[in-house]
Design a protein around this motif. Structure first.
Motif, PDB file in Angstrom:
ATOM      1  N   LYS A   1       0.874  -1.272  -0.141  1.00  0.00           N
ATOM      2  CA  LYS A   1      -0.098   0.035  -0.153  1.00  0.00           C
ATOM      3  C   LYS A   1       0.948   1.000   0.002  1.00  0.00           C
ATOM      4  CE  LYS A   1      -3.894  -2.020   2.111  1.00  0.00           C
ATOM      5  NZ  LYS A   1      -5.039  -2.189   3.351  1.00  0.00           N
ATOM      6  N   PRO A   2       0.436   2.385  -0.631  1.00  0.00           N
ATOM      7  CA  PRO A   2       1.206   3.433  -0.636  1.00  0.00           C
ATOM      8  C   PRO A   2       1.691   4.044   0.585  1.00  0.00           C
ATOM      9  CG  PRO A   2      -0.719   3.873  -2.112  1.00  0.00           C
ATOM     10  CD  PRO A   2      -0.875   2.402  -1.180  1.00  0.00           C
ATOM     11  N   GLU A   3       1.050   3.698   1.630  1.00  0.00           N
ATOM     12  CA  GLU A   3       1.427   4.407   2.902  1.00  0.00           C
ATOM     13  C   GLU A   3       2.457   3.359   3.557  1.00  0.00           C
ATOM     14  OE1 GLU A   3      -2.665   2.398   3.473  1.00  0.00           O
ATOM     15  OE2 GLU A   3      -1.608   3.670   2.176  1.00  0.00           O
ATOM     16  N   ILE A   4       2.680   2.177   3.133  1.00  0.00           N
ATOM     17  CA  ILE A   4       3.621   1.341   3.712  1.00  0.00           C
ATOM     18  C   ILE A   4       4.984   1.600   3.053  1.00  0.00           C
ATOM     19  CG2 ILE A   4       4.195  -1.149   4.217  1.00  0.00           C
ATOM     20  CD1 ILE A   4       1.715  -0.243   5.452  1.00  0.00           C
ATOM     21  N   LEU A   5       6.308   1.758   3.895  1.00  0.00           N
ATOM     22  CA  LEU A   5       7.561   1.975   3.523  1.00  0.00           C
ATOM     23  C   LEU A   5       7.968   0.664   2.606  1.00  0.00           C
ATOM     24  CD1 LEU A   5      10.242   3.488   3.979  1.00  0.00           C
ATOM     25  CD2 LEU A   5      10.565   2.135   5.865  1.00  0.00           C
TER      26      LEU A   5
ATOM     27  N   GLN B   1      13.426   1.491  -2.140  1.00  0.00           N
ATOM     28  CA  GLN B   1      14.175   2.762  -2.013  1.00  0.00           C
ATOM     29  C   GLN B   1      15.354   2.147  -2.124  1.00  0.00           C
ATOM     30  OE1 GLN B   1      13.416   3.684   2.206  1.00  0.00           O
ATOM     31  NE2 GLN B   1      11.739   5.033   1.497  1.00  0.00           N
ATOM     32  N   ALA B   2      15.936   1.187  -1.925  1.00  0.00           N
ATOM     33  CA  ALA B   2      17.239   0.598  -2.388  1.00  0.00           C
ATOM     34  C   ALA B   2      17.870   0.786  -3.763  1.00  0.00           C
ATOM     35  CB  ALA B   2      17.629  -0.776  -1.566  1.00  0.00           C
ATOM     36  N   VAL B   3      16.649   0.342  -4.350  1.00  0.00           N
ATOM     37  CA  VAL B   3      16.783   0.420  -6.092  1.00  0.00           C
ATOM     38  C   VAL B   3      16.817   1.706  -6.623  1.00  0.00           C
ATOM     39  CG1 VAL B   3      15.717  -0.332  -8.031  1.00  0.00           C
ATOM     40  CG2 VAL B   3      15.739  -2.072  -6.301  1.00  0.00           C
ATOM     41  N   GLN B   4      16.037   2.414  -5.828  1.00  0.00           N
ATOM     42  CA  GLN B   4      16.158   3.986  -6.323  1.00  0.00           C
ATOM     43  C   GLN B   4      17.236   4.659  -5.972  1.00  0.00           C
ATOM     44  OE1 GLN B   4      13.004   6.279  -4.331  1.00  0.00           O
ATOM     45  NE2 GLN B   4      13.344   8.288  -5.299  1.00  0.00           N
ATOM     46  N   ARG B   5      17.809   4.408  -4.769  1.00  0.00           N
ATOM     47  CA  ARG B   5      19.350   5.183  -4.550  1.00  0.00           C
ATOM     48  C   ARG B   5      20.213   4.525  -5.576  1.00  0.00           C
ATOM     49  NH1 ARG B   5      17.056   4.061   0.758  1.00  0.00           N
ATOM     50  NH2 ARG B   5      18.662   2.574   0.938  1.00  0.00           N
ATOM     51  N   ALA B   6      20.249   3.283  -5.976  1.00  0.00           N
ATOM     52  CA  ALA B   6      21.129   2.613  -6.827  1.00  0.00           C
ATOM     53  C   ALA B   6      21.119   3.067  -8.207  1.00  0.00           C
ATOM     54  CB  ALA B   6      21.220   1.207  -6.712  1.00  0.00           C
TER      55      ALA B   6
ATOM     56  N   PHE C   1      21.313   5.529 -14.267  1.00  0.00           N
ATOM     57  CA  PHE C   1      19.902   5.563 -14.705  1.00  0.00           C
ATOM     58  C   PHE C   1      19.414   6.880 -13.932  1.00  0.00           C
ATOM     59  CE2 PHE C   1      20.726   1.342 -15.255  1.00  0.00           C
ATOM     60  CZ  PHE C   1      20.209   1.046 -16.546  1.00  0.00           C
ATOM     61  N   THR C   2      18.973   8.043 -14.537  1.00  0.00           N
ATOM     62  CA  THR C   2      18.337   9.390 -14.099  1.00  0.00           C
ATOM     63  C   THR C   2      17.050   9.368 -14.548  1.00  0.00           C
ATOM     64  OG1 THR C   2      19.318  10.479 -16.116  1.00  0.00           O
ATOM     65  CG2 THR C   2      20.714  10.189 -14.097  1.00  0.00           C
ATOM     66  N   GLY C   3      16.430  10.262 -13.650  1.00  0.00           N
ATOM     67  CA  GLY C   3      15.194  10.722 -14.095  1.00  0.00           C
ATOM     68  C   GLY C   3      13.850   9.763 -13.380  1.00  0.00           C
ATOM     69  N   ILE C   4      14.337   9.052 -12.562  1.00  0.00           N
ATOM     70  CA  ILE C   4      13.246   8.180 -11.808  1.00  0.00           C
ATOM     71  C   ILE C   4      13.088   8.626 -10.621  1.00  0.00           C
ATOM     72  CG2 ILE C   4      13.004   5.641 -11.237  1.00  0.00           C
ATOM     73  CD1 ILE C   4      13.165   5.978 -14.072  1.00  0.00           C
ATOM     74  N   SER C   5      11.819   9.037 -10.404  1.00  0.00           N
ATOM     75  CA  SER C   5      11.646   9.772  -9.004  1.00  0.00           C
ATOM     76  C   SER C   5      11.205   8.694  -7.885  1.00  0.00           C
ATOM     77  CB  SER C   5      10.473  10.586  -9.225  1.00  0.00           C
ATOM     78  OG  SER C   5       9.365  10.123  -9.777  1.00  0.00           O
ATOM     79  N   ASP C   6      10.742   7.611  -8.309  1.00  0.00           N
ATOM     80  CA  ASP C   6      10.320   6.704  -7.174  1.00  0.00           C
ATOM     81  C   ASP C   6      10.318   5.144  -7.628  1.00  0.00           C
ATOM     82  OD1 ASP C   6       9.417   5.902  -4.566  1.00  0.00           O
ATOM     83  OD2 ASP C   6       7.059   6.079  -5.342  1.00  0.00           O
ATOM     84  N   VAL C   7      10.603   4.473  -6.753  1.00  0.00           N
ATOM     85  CA  VAL C   7      10.432   2.859  -7.145  1.00  0.00           C
ATOM     86  C   VAL C   7       9.761   2.191  -6.090  1.00  0.00           C
ATOM     87  CG1 VAL C   7      11.987   0.589  -7.546  1.00  0.00           C
ATOM     88  CG2 VAL C   7      12.714   2.785  -8.542  1.00  0.00           C
TER      89      VAL C   7
END
Length: 90
Positions: A11-15, A20-25, A31-37
């Motif tokens: 669910k969107p409210e669940i961490l 987040q680990a993929v997004q930071r990597a 790979f740029t321009g990705i705001s959320d994973v």
């Protein structure tokens, strides 16, 4: 034989620490321009016989009681077009 796909996502409210680990990597990998994973699960069910309302209701019950933890996850159920039919339509 038909294929029914059940997609399960937090669910969107669940961490989502894996997302987040993929997004930071991604920027470190070029790979740029990705705001959320968000990471989820996909179940592909091969169904014998027609996928009518009764079959979809059974699959919905299966997803709700077994495939997803509905306290923290949402799920969708959809019928995929038969690969052989899709190939013949090309």
């Amino acid at each position: 034989m038909a294929r029914v796909v059940v997609d399960v996502m937090l669910k969107p409210e669940i961490l989502d620490p894996q997302g987040q680990a993929v997004q930071r990597a991604l920027p470190r990998l070029g790979f740029t321009g990705i705001s959320d994973v968000r990471q989820g699960k996909r179940f592909e069910l091969e169904v014998d016989g027609p996928v009518d309302e009764a079959a979809l209701a059974r699959i919905h019950d299966l997803a709700e009681s077994f495939l997803a933890n509905t306290v923290i996850e949402d799920f969708t159920v959809k019928v995929e077009e038969d690969a052989e039919v899709a190939e013949a339509a090309k």
